[in-house]
Structures are given as C-alpha cells and as structure tokens.
Motif scaffolding. Structure first.
Motif, PDB file in Angstrom:
ATOM      1  N   ALA A 356       0.794  -1.270  -0.064  1.00  0.00           N
ATOM      2  CA  ALA A 356       0.087  -0.113  -0.046  1.00  0.00           C
ATOM      3  C   ALA A 356       1.146   1.408  -0.105  1.00  0.00           C
ATOM      4  O   ALA A 356       0.527   2.281  -0.756  1.00  0.00           O
ATOM      5  CB  ALA A 356      -0.974   0.087   1.091  1.00  0.00           C
ATOM      6  N   ARG A 360       0.682   4.235  -2.654  1.00  0.00           N
ATOM      7  CA  ARG A 360       0.234   5.460  -2.138  1.00  0.00           C
ATOM      8  C   ARG A 360       1.175   6.457  -2.196  1.00  0.00           C
ATOM      9  O   ARG A 360       1.011   7.797  -2.549  1.00  0.00           O
ATOM     10  CB  ARG A 360      -0.439   5.128  -0.794  1.00  0.00           C
ATOM     11  CG  ARG A 360      -1.306   6.645  -0.320  1.00  0.00           C
ATOM     12  CD  ARG A 360      -1.886   6.255   1.103  1.00  0.00           C
ATOM     13  NE  ARG A 360      -0.722   5.895   2.051  1.00  0.00           N
ATOM     14  CZ  ARG A 360      -0.492   4.595   2.500  1.00  0.00           C
ATOM     15  NH1 ARG A 360      -1.301   3.778   2.301  1.00  0.00           N
ATOM     16  NH2 ARG A 360       0.421   4.374   3.485  1.00  0.00           N
ATOM     17  N   PRO A 366      -0.302   0.413  -9.435  1.00  0.00           N
ATOM     18  CA  PRO A 366      -0.704  -0.850  -8.622  1.00  0.00           C
ATOM     19  C   PRO A 366      -0.228  -2.098  -9.391  1.00  0.00           C
ATOM     20  O   PRO A 366       0.189  -2.949  -8.786  1.00  0.00           O
ATOM     21  CB  PRO A 366      -2.176  -0.801  -8.549  1.00  0.00           C
ATOM     22  CG  PRO A 366      -2.442   0.515  -8.718  1.00  0.00           C
ATOM     23  CD  PRO A 366      -1.367   1.407  -9.419  1.00  0.00           C
ATOM     24  N   ASP A 407      -7.480  -1.919  -8.400  1.00  0.00           N
ATOM     25  CA  ASP A 407      -8.610  -0.486  -7.728  1.00  0.00           C
ATOM     26  C   ASP A 407      -7.984  -0.024  -6.610  1.00  0.00           C
ATOM     27  O   ASP A 407      -8.030   1.295  -6.137  1.00  0.00           O
ATOM     28  CB  ASP A 407      -9.852  -1.047  -7.791  1.00  0.00           C
ATOM     29  CG  ASP A 407     -10.422  -1.431  -9.443  1.00  0.00           C
ATOM     30  OD1 ASP A 407      -9.924  -0.986 -10.292  1.00  0.00           O
ATOM     31  OD2 ASP A 407     -11.394  -2.125  -9.376  1.00  0.00           O
ATOM     32  N   ASP A 408      -7.570  -0.936  -5.745  1.00  0.00           N
ATOM     33  CA  ASP A 408      -7.089  -0.366  -4.146  1.00  0.00           C
ATOM     34  C   ASP A 408      -6.114  -1.670  -3.664  1.00  0.00           C
ATOM     35  O   ASP A 408      -6.709  -2.844  -3.732  1.00  0.00           O
ATOM     36  CB  ASP A 408      -8.491  -0.296  -3.652  1.00  0.00           C
ATOM     37  CG  ASP A 408      -8.075   0.394  -2.165  1.00  0.00           C
ATOM     38  OD1 ASP A 408      -7.237   0.042  -1.660  1.00  0.00           O
ATOM     39  OD2 ASP A 408      -9.010   0.969  -1.649  1.00  0.00           O
ATOM     40  N   HIS A 411      -7.826  -4.351  -1.032  1.00  0.00           N
ATOM     41  CA  HIS A 411      -8.576  -5.421  -1.579  1.00  0.00           C
ATOM     42  C   HIS A 411      -7.886  -6.727  -1.561  1.00  0.00           C
ATOM     43  O   HIS A 411      -8.203  -7.791  -1.636  1.00  0.00           O
ATOM     44  CB  HIS A 411      -9.010  -5.245  -3.032  1.00  0.00           C
ATOM     45  CG  HIS A 411      -9.938  -4.224  -3.269  1.00  0.00           C
ATOM     46  ND1 HIS A 411     -10.302  -3.722  -4.425  1.00  0.00           N
ATOM     47  CD2 HIS A 411     -10.943  -3.624  -2.218  1.00  0.00           C
ATOM     48  CE1 HIS A 411     -11.249  -2.768  -4.310  1.00  0.00           C
ATOM     49  NE2 HIS A 411     -11.542  -2.734  -3.316  1.00  0.00           N
TER      50      HIS A 411
END
Length: 437
Positions: A356, A360, A366, A407-408, A411
């Motif tokens: 992450a 970020r 990603p 997407d994130d 997840h």
C-alpha cells in the motif's frame, strides 16, 4: 537400518503429480506487469502450473474444476525482507509463518537470523509439516566491531557472536573461501553483507560468494563502504532506501554505530544527482533495491511517543518514499520487503502495508506494485525460474481475491483462499494468534 520410521505428519503436503485442478473463470494479474486477463483458467498439476489460458481453450476433462468467476488471482506474494528468529521463538515464528501463507505470502527472504531454527522452518514449510511460505535465507558477515550488538548475541546462543557459521566476523586475515563455504553449509542461499566493512572487503566477499554459487545481499551503506562502493562491488540486492541517502554525503562514513546525520535538505526539492548516478549503475548491472519503504510509517511510527521522534519518523518516511520513487522512475527493479511483522493479533501480514505504501506514497502503479511483490521478489532470491509469475512450469503459488487489487491495494485483504505448491489454504480456516504470541 533395520526398519523405517515415519517422519512428522505433513497435513499441508503438496499434492502429487497427476492431481489436476482447473481454476476457471478468473481475472488473472500474472505478475509480469502486463494487463489483467479476464475469463482465464489456471491449470495446476500437483505442485506446478500446467497452463494459464483463456477459458475457451480448456477441454472437458476429469480434472477437478474450481469456479473463480468474479474473482481476481495474483501470484503468491513474496516478502523480500523478513526476520523470523531474532531472537528465536518457535511458537511466535510458527504463528507468523501461518499468518503469512494465509495472507497470500508464499515465499519470504530471511535476512539473517538464528539459522539453526530458520533452516528447520524452511524444511518443515516446504514439505508441509507446518503452514508457511517457502523460506530463502542468508548468513551474515560483518566487521568484528559490529558483534557487540545484542541481536548477534540473541542469534548465537550456545556459540560466540562472529564465530558461528551463520554470523561471521570478517577481517583482512579471514580465509574467505572457508568463511563462505561455512555460510553455504548452513543452507543459506546468500551472504548478507551488513556493517563495518571496507569497500575492498565488500568486493572480495561478493566475488567469493558468487564463485561458490551464493548471492550477495547487502545493506545500502555498509560503513565505511558507501552505497556506491556496495553497488560497484557487484552485489545482487541492496536493502533500505533510506540507507542510500548516504551516497554523496559530506560526512565521513566510519562505523554502523556512528552513522552521520542524514542531509534531508539534499532531497527536498527533487532528485539527488548522486542517487541518479547510483541508480543508473544499478539499472545497468541489474541490481535490485529492497526498499523497505514503508517501515518508518508502518512500524517505527508506533514507537514514536515524543515530538522529536515523531518528526524523525515523518522525515524518514518522506525520504524513503522519495528515494524509492526515484529508483523506480529510473528503472531500478524495486522489490517489496517489510523488515518487520505486525502484532500477533493483526489478521494480515506486514507485506500488505508495504505494498500500500509503494502505491500510495511512492507513486508506483498498482500493477507494478504487484510485480514488485511477486516477480521482483522472486528475482531478489534468485528464484524467478520457479516462482513470481503465473506461467506454465512455475510453482502453483497464487492468491484468490474477491475484489480487484488494481483498484485498491486494500483489496488484498479480500483473500478467499491461497494455493502454495498446489496445496490450498482457505482463509476461513485462519484465526489470528492471541496478543503476545
């Protein structure tokens, strides 16, 4: 021998060749950095991947079929910087290894510990006596002045720090071929070059390790050897983005215990030219950066209880992000390593937090973060021929997710099950350890 005695039970043993499973209908993120592939089947045979192909290419067969429609599959994650036996604690280490594999981590690179225990865990996890990732580990070498560090005493109980095969003090008089052979005899895949060694000694250790078939993994600054000295020595992997800030410093580099202050202002307004040159050399040589970029934000922040230490954590976290981002933009392969683990009661391994942070704070896309935690992680261990991507002939190591990690990164916690060497670990079977264990 008279008679055979069965060994320890292997409840997580890899399946035998001929046990074919078709995981059908998934969206596959294969670890190469390429785009996700929808409606894709992964065919496994025992411990290995037989095929990764569109669903339409799978003929009817007697194989077991697992429907993954609506699911997302990533290669087994690889934490390229871990410690599991400093100090050795069998129960705590087994709990950590269990959480890692149920959290999608199918291999780890252990950067020096009490290798007597680590080697046993590596064997037990590979054959399936305990649940855990595959373990590739290093034996440590440093200058004699380093060995009053309490960690060296923790991992050398029963021996003398600096005089055991897995943790050796190196001087100009050391018989390096013998020292490397002793390190290799522990089962280590590499020599970790740590502290209080000159540039010439780092170069000599690296050359001898390579001659004997071992990798050379080094701290970014070895004191007095600089980052540039370490890279020029030909090491395979350098650890810790913030350690590279000592390249081009105006302060003398002396010993590990007497590190000069970091010149944060050098990095405040853009890319540092000293690091630009260093990263260009790393790119040319194929040197991997084990960045451990999120360690300050994710680990040390919890220990910072006063304003001064909190500001130091923030400064080092910003620095780690800047340097890691710079290395990535130059093209240096960046692996995902944590260098710590979460508290026992935390449900997921620290590698999730590192990934992450890379996305970020370091601005790494990603799909490339996943590559860092899979293919580049495998490269950092010299294991890219057998793991790190979802390809025919590689180990059947992957995690099945309920939502798209592109997407994130959050997840990643949506793990439904993990396959490691063909053996399935259902997330629903996992329970976090009790606090303190």
């Amino acid at each position: 021998m008279g008679h055979e005695v069965l060994g320890a039970p292997t409840p997580w043993a890899p399946p035998a060749t001929g046990a074919v499973v078709v995981y059908r209908g998934a969206t596959v993120i294969d670890g190469t950095g390429g785009p996700a592939r929808t409606a894709t089947s992964i065919v496994t045979d025992g411990t290995t991947i037989r095929a990764v192909v569109p669903d339409a290419e799978i003929a009817d067969s007697t194989a077991t079929v697992v429907d993954l429609t609506g699911r997302f599959v990533v290669p087994g994650l690889i934490d390229s910087h871990q410690h599991i036996a400093t100090p050795p604690d069998r129960d705590a280490a087994e709990a950590m290894l269990r959480r890692q594999v149920y959290g999608g981590v199918t291999a780890i690179r252990v950067m020096a510990d009490d290798l007597r225990q680590v080697a046993e865990f590596a064997r037990a996890a590979q054959v399936g006596e305990i649940p855990g990732p595959d373990i590739h580990f290093a034996a440590l070498m440093a200058g004699p002045t380093f060995f009053d560090d309490p960690r060296t005493q923790q991992v050398s109980q029963g021996g003398t720090p600096g005089a055991v095969p897995w943790m050796q003090a190196i001087t100009d008089e050391t018989d390096l071929p013998l020292a490397v052979a002793m390190a290799r005899g522990t089962g280590a895949r590499a020599v970790k070059i740590y502290a209080d060694l000159t540039a010439d000694t780092v170069t000599a250790i690296t050359a001898e390790a390579h001659r004997q078939g071992l990798a050379a993994w080094a701290h970014g600054t070895v004191y007095p050897a600089s980052p540039g000295d370490v890279v020029d020595a030909g090491v395979d992997v350098v650890s810790h983005a913030t350690a590279l800030a000592q390249e081009g410093t105006q302060h003398p580099l002396t010993t590990y215990k007497d590190k000069p202050p970091i010149e944060y202002d050098r990095f405040a307004d853009g890319d540092d030219p000293n690091l630009q040159a260093l990263f260009e050399r790393m790119l040319e040589q194929g040197t991997i950066l084990d960045a451990t970029a999120g360690m300050w934000a994710n680990y040390f922040a919890a220990e910072a209880t006063d304003p001064e230490s909190q500001e130091r954590v923030r400064a080092n976290s910003r620095l780690a992000a800047r340097i890691t981002s710079h290395a990535y933009r130059v093209g240096v392969p960046v692996s995902a390593g944590s260098d710590y683990e979460n508290a026992p009661e935390h449900p997921f391994p620290a590698l999730h937090d590192e990934m992450a942070f890379l996305a970020r704070e370091c601005g790494i896309p990603p799909v490339q973060v996943i590559r860092s935690a899979t293919l580049v992680g495998a490269m950092s261990m010299g294991a890219q021929d057998v793991m790190g991507t979802l390809e025919t002939g590689k180990l059947a190591n992957f995690a099945v997710l309920s939502a798209n990690p592109l997407d994130d990164m959050a997840h990643l916690t949506g793990i439904e099950f993990v396959v490691k060497r063909g053996c399935r670990y259902d997330r629903g079977d996992y329970e976090p350890a009790a606090p303190g264990r």
